[in-house]
Design a protein around this motif. Structure first.
Motif, mmCIF file in Angstrom:
data_model
loop_
_atom_site.group_PDB
_atom_site.id
_atom_site.type_symbol
_atom_site.label_atom_id
_atom_site.label_comp_id
_atom_site.label_asym_id
_atom_site.label_seq_id
_atom_site.Cartn_x
_atom_site.Cartn_y
_atom_site.Cartn_z
ATOM 1 N N SER A 115 66.690 -21.379 1.018
ATOM 2 C CA SER A 115 67.523 -22.439 0.428
ATOM 3 C C SER A 115 66.728 -23.722 0.231
ATOM 4 C CB SER A 115 68.736 -22.724 1.315
ATOM 5 O OG SER A 115 69.597 -21.617 1.352
ATOM 6 N N TYR A 116 65.965 -24.105 1.234
ATOM 7 C CA TYR A 116 65.165 -25.330 1.134
ATOM 8 C C TYR A 116 64.078 -25.195 0.056
ATOM 9 C CZ TYR A 116 67.345 -27.220 5.314
ATOM 10 O OH TYR A 116 68.251 -27.715 6.217
ATOM 11 N N TYR B 239 67.481 -17.074 5.169
ATOM 12 C CA TYR B 239 68.347 -17.625 4.115
ATOM 13 C C TYR B 239 68.180 -19.145 4.036
ATOM 14 C CZ TYR B 239 72.365 -18.190 1.051
ATOM 15 O OH TYR B 239 73.169 -18.490 -0.018
ATOM 16 N N ARG B 240 68.155 -19.797 5.196
ATOM 17 C CA ARG B 240 68.003 -21.261 5.240
ATOM 18 C C ARG B 240 66.652 -21.689 4.659
ATOM 19 N NH1 ARG B 240 71.993 -23.743 4.857
ATOM 20 N NH2 ARG B 240 71.083 -25.576 5.784
ATOM 21 N N ARG C 77 67.542 -15.517 -3.221
ATOM 22 C CA ARG C 77 68.848 -15.936 -2.679
ATOM 23 C C ARG C 77 69.903 -14.881 -2.951
ATOM 24 N NH1 ARG C 77 73.520 -18.518 -4.472
ATOM 25 N NH2 ARG C 77 74.347 -20.121 -3.074
ATOM 26 N N TYR D 251 74.406 -16.840 5.961
ATOM 27 C CA TYR D 251 74.005 -18.170 5.521
ATOM 28 C C TYR D 251 73.221 -18.898 6.603
ATOM 29 C CZ TYR D 251 74.851 -23.172 5.024
ATOM 30 O OH TYR D 251 74.709 -24.529 5.012
ATOM 31 N N THR D 252 73.533 -18.655 7.851
ATOM 32 C CA THR D 252 72.890 -19.348 8.965
ATOM 33 C C THR D 252 71.565 -18.707 9.395
ATOM 34 O OG1 THR D 252 74.221 -18.041 10.501
ATOM 35 C CG2 THR D 252 75.069 -20.212 9.878
ATOM 36 N N HIS D 253 71.233 -17.556 8.852
ATOM 37 C CA HIS D 253 69.978 -16.884 9.204
ATOM 38 C C HIS D 253 68.789 -17.736 8.751
ATOM 39 C CE1 HIS D 253 66.814 -13.796 9.169
ATOM 40 N NE2 HIS D 253 67.588 -13.141 10.034
ATOM 41 N N TRP D 254 67.728 -17.754 9.545
ATOM 42 C CA TRP D 254 66.569 -18.595 9.256
ATOM 43 C C TRP D 254 65.951 -18.274 7.889
ATOM 44 C CZ3 TRP D 254 61.760 -16.778 8.192
ATOM 45 C CH2 TRP D 254 61.486 -15.452 8.544
ATOM 46 N N ASP E 164 74.706 -24.260 -0.469
ATOM 47 C CA ASP E 164 73.703 -23.938 0.549
ATOM 48 C C ASP E 164 73.442 -25.058 1.544
ATOM 49 O OD1 ASP E 164 73.476 -21.474 -0.583
ATOM 50 O OD2 ASP E 164 71.435 -21.736 -1.309
ATOM 51 N N MET E 165 73.731 -26.302 1.184
ATOM 52 C CA MET E 165 73.398 -27.403 2.078
ATOM 53 C C MET E 165 74.607 -28.218 2.536
ATOM 54 S SD MET E 165 70.254 -27.232 2.530
ATOM 55 C CE MET E 165 69.052 -26.133 1.876
#
Length: 165
Positions: free
Chosen positions: A85-86, A81-82, A66, A76-79, A144-145
């Motif tokens: 995050s999960y 990064y997402r 991260r 932050y919206t890039h796949w 992140d969420m």
């Protein structure tokens, strides 16, 4: 002993670079966990608690990823990064909170097998780590969420501050 070296290096780095206020929870974490690791290794007992506690390092991979993604200015919206995050949140729950639950269960079930001093030290360390992990988990979840969409190029760090790239 390698983990103790990392804790010591990181601890000294934070102090030398005058980031004590910003990373207070990391310093307390290093004292609590590093102290127990050191105690267990020196006493040559309860090494299994160290092994269980090291499961948290699986999550550290995704925490560091991260940070690297933020340093590389990945949005932050890039796949990627997402996705990180999960996985970061799931591994946080499993390997950080799960390890604490396993250690607490071990103390409950087999606490009579250790000295009273050790029982108090490990219980205190678990309590400290539960509080710190809860704070860190909330920061991750919030940043992140749960955060609202931000203007392009603005990213939130783990400590909740925003950086403009």
């Amino acid at each position: 002993m390698t983990k103790l070296g990392y804790f010591l290096y990181d601890f000294i780095d934070i102090i030398i670079n005058k980031k004590i206020i910003k990373f207070w929870e990391v310093l307390i974490h290093h004292i609590a966990v590093g102290g127990m690791f050191f105690y267990n290794v020196i006493q040559c007992q309860c090494i299994a608690y160290n092994v269980v506690a090291l499961l948290a390092e699986i999550n550290t991979i995704f925490l560091h990823t991260r940070k690297l993604l933020q340093m590389c200015r990945v949005k932050y919206t890039h796949w990627l990064y997402r996705a990180n995050s999960y996985v970061n949140l799931v591994t946080f729950i499993i390997f950080r909170f799960g390890a604490l639950i396993a250690i607490a269960y071990g103390l409950y079930e087999w606490g009579h097998r250790v000295t009273a001093t050790y029982f108090v030290l490990l219980s205190s360390s678990c309590l400290i780590m539960t509080v710190i992990n809860t704070v860190l988990f909330w920061r991750l979840l919030k940043n992140d969420m749960l955060r609202k969409p931000t203007p392009s190029g603005v990213m939130s760090t783990l400590d909740g501050k925003q950086k403009t790239h």
